[in-house]
Design an enzyme around this catalytic site. Structure first.
Site, mmCIF file in Angstrom:
data_model
loop_
_atom_site.group_PDB
_atom_site.id
_atom_site.type_symbol
_atom_site.label_atom_id
_atom_site.label_comp_id
_atom_site.label_asym_id
_atom_site.label_seq_id
_atom_site.Cartn_x
_atom_site.Cartn_y
_atom_site.Cartn_z
ATOM 1 N N SER A 138 -4.065 -2.096 11.330
ATOM 2 C CA SER A 138 -5.452 -2.490 11.588
ATOM 3 C C SER A 138 -6.293 -1.217 11.520
ATOM 4 C CB SER A 138 -5.566 -3.208 12.931
ATOM 5 O OG SER A 138 -6.913 -3.562 13.213
ATOM 6 N N GLY A 181 0.835 -1.192 0.000
ATOM 7 C CA GLY A 181 0.000 0.000 0.000
ATOM 8 C C GLY A 181 0.874 1.247 0.000
ATOM 9 N N SER A 188 1.824 3.365 -2.317
ATOM 10 C CA SER A 188 1.671 4.441 -3.302
ATOM 11 C C SER A 188 0.828 5.604 -2.818
ATOM 12 C CB SER A 188 1.062 3.882 -4.601
ATOM 13 O OG SER A 188 -0.258 3.404 -4.363
ATOM 14 N N SER A 189 0.208 5.484 -1.640
ATOM 15 C CA SER A 189 -0.625 6.580 -1.140
ATOM 16 C C SER A 189 -0.882 6.390 0.349
ATOM 17 C CB SER A 189 -1.966 6.633 -1.889
ATOM 18 O OG SER A 189 -2.751 5.493 -1.599
ATOM 19 N N GLY A 190 -1.500 7.400 0.955
ATOM 20 C CA GLY A 190 -1.981 7.300 2.321
ATOM 21 C C GLY A 190 -0.909 7.015 3.362
ATOM 22 N N ARG A 203 -1.087 -1.896 -6.152
ATOM 23 C CA ARG A 203 -1.680 -2.480 -7.361
ATOM 24 C C ARG A 203 -1.463 -1.626 -8.594
ATOM 25 N NH1 ARG A 203 -7.800 -3.866 -6.335
ATOM 26 N NH2 ARG A 203 -7.702 -1.797 -5.387
ATOM 27 N N LYS A 215 -10.446 -6.191 10.066
ATOM 28 C CA LYS A 215 -9.432 -5.518 10.877
ATOM 29 C C LYS A 215 -9.299 -6.150 12.258
ATOM 30 C CE LYS A 215 -7.868 -2.475 7.976
ATOM 31 N NZ LYS A 215 -6.475 -2.544 7.492
ATOM 32 N N TYR A 233 -15.877 -4.397 6.966
ATOM 33 C CA TYR A 233 -14.518 -3.911 7.205
ATOM 34 C C TYR A 233 -14.018 -4.255 8.607
ATOM 35 C CZ TYR A 233 -10.870 -0.295 7.862
ATOM 36 O OH TYR A 233 -9.709 0.381 8.135
ATOM 37 N N ASP A 258 -0.983 -7.321 -6.408
ATOM 38 C CA ASP A 258 -2.206 -7.350 -5.607
ATOM 39 C C ASP A 258 -1.913 -8.162 -4.357
ATOM 40 O OD1 ASP A 258 -4.698 -7.712 -4.475
ATOM 41 O OD2 ASP A 258 -5.696 -8.256 -6.350
#
Length: 282
Positions: free
Chosen positions: A151, A20, A22-24, A45, A169, A165, A72
């Site tokens: 999480s 993950g 590429s962002s956030g 992805r 988590k 969701y 992925d």
């Protein structure tokens, strides 16, 4: 069995793999670690956005090597292959794993499709599991390393609108609790992060689907920045913490959840009832 290793992680010489990335939260953590001199490998992805993120992180860190592979996380074979290729490219095994890839799709329980429940488990839970499985054997063999999974506050307390969701988590939390018990005696640090809402592209997408009741429960709480969560993650790695909470609210929930839960549920139920009464035709 190797004796437990409790020496601090030397971030400046570490190879960090971020899913993950590429962002956030993943990208913010990558930036912070790269600024400390770590070698970064990013996985996500979308190949185009991933390559852009890798260039940005490298430039901001004055040329620190940043490698990238599109994969992925729900595809175990593809993710395992990507991590192996990144280790070869960086000429160093993974010292620190940040498993940050995830999806959030809120909605009313009775309206969510089976596909949504399945996707949350495949990406949020199995995506974390696959990444940990790819790096843990090497860390145990070397007697050193760190694995950190993201999480959520929704992994500490069941919340209206997060029936798909939240369980994923919760599963990440349970996985890391069990993994910690097994890997900590082998010298490997294990941590799990419980962020509340964070101002990221993922939150913007999530808000498209969020029920009004969920918004009311959240009240006027301002989302954290991804940078604040990233700072908490890096501090957690340095201090070898298991529970990593970037704000006082989740810290209190993680520590006193059994006491706070009945009070929070009562207050959340009150807000939901008030909203439903106000929107019910007289």
């Amino acid at each position: 069995m190797r004796l437990r290793n409790t020496r601090p992680m030397d971030i400046g010489s570490a190879h960090v793999v971020v899913t993950g990335g590429s962002s956030g939260i993943g990208l913010a953590t990558a930036r912070l670690l790269a600024a400390r001199g770590a070698k970064l490998s990013l996985i996500a992805r979308g190949a185009e956005r991933l390559e852009e993120a890798a260039r940005e992180v490298s430039a901001a860190a004055k040329g620190v090597p940043v490698a990238a592979r599109a994969a992925d996380v729900a595809d175990r074979a593809a993710l395992t292959r990507a991590i192996a290729e990144l280790e070869a490219e960086q000429a160093r095994p993974c010292d620190i794993l940040i498993a940050s890839a995830g999806l959030a799709r809120p909605g009313h329980f009775l309206e969510l499709s089976d596909d949504v429940f399945r996707q949350m488990i495949e990406v949020d839970y199995f995506g974390t599991l696959h990444a940990v499985c790819a790096v843990a054997p090497g860390m145990v063999e070397r007697g050193h390393g760190s694995v950190v999974a993201v999480s959520s506050a929704a992994g500490l307390l069941g919340i209206f609108g997060y029936s798909a969701y939240g369980p994923a988590k919760f599963a990440v939390r349970g996985l890391m609790e069990s993994v910690r018990a097994e890997l900590a005696p082998r010298g490997v640090h294990v941590g799990v992060v419980f962020p509340p809402d964070v101002d990221t592209p993922q939150l913007a997408e999530e808000n498209r689907w969020k029920p009004r009741e969920t918004r009311v429960i959240g009240g006027t709480i301002k989302p954290l920045t991804a940078e604040k969560v990233a700072a908490a993650i890096v501090k957690g790695i340095e201090r070898r913490r298991f529970t990593i909470c970037p704000d006082t609210g989740t810290r209190a929930l993680a520590r006193f959840g059994s006491v706070l839960m009945p009070l929070l549920n009562r207050e959340f139920d009150r807000r939901v009832r008030a909203l439903q009464r106000s929107t019910t035709p007289s």
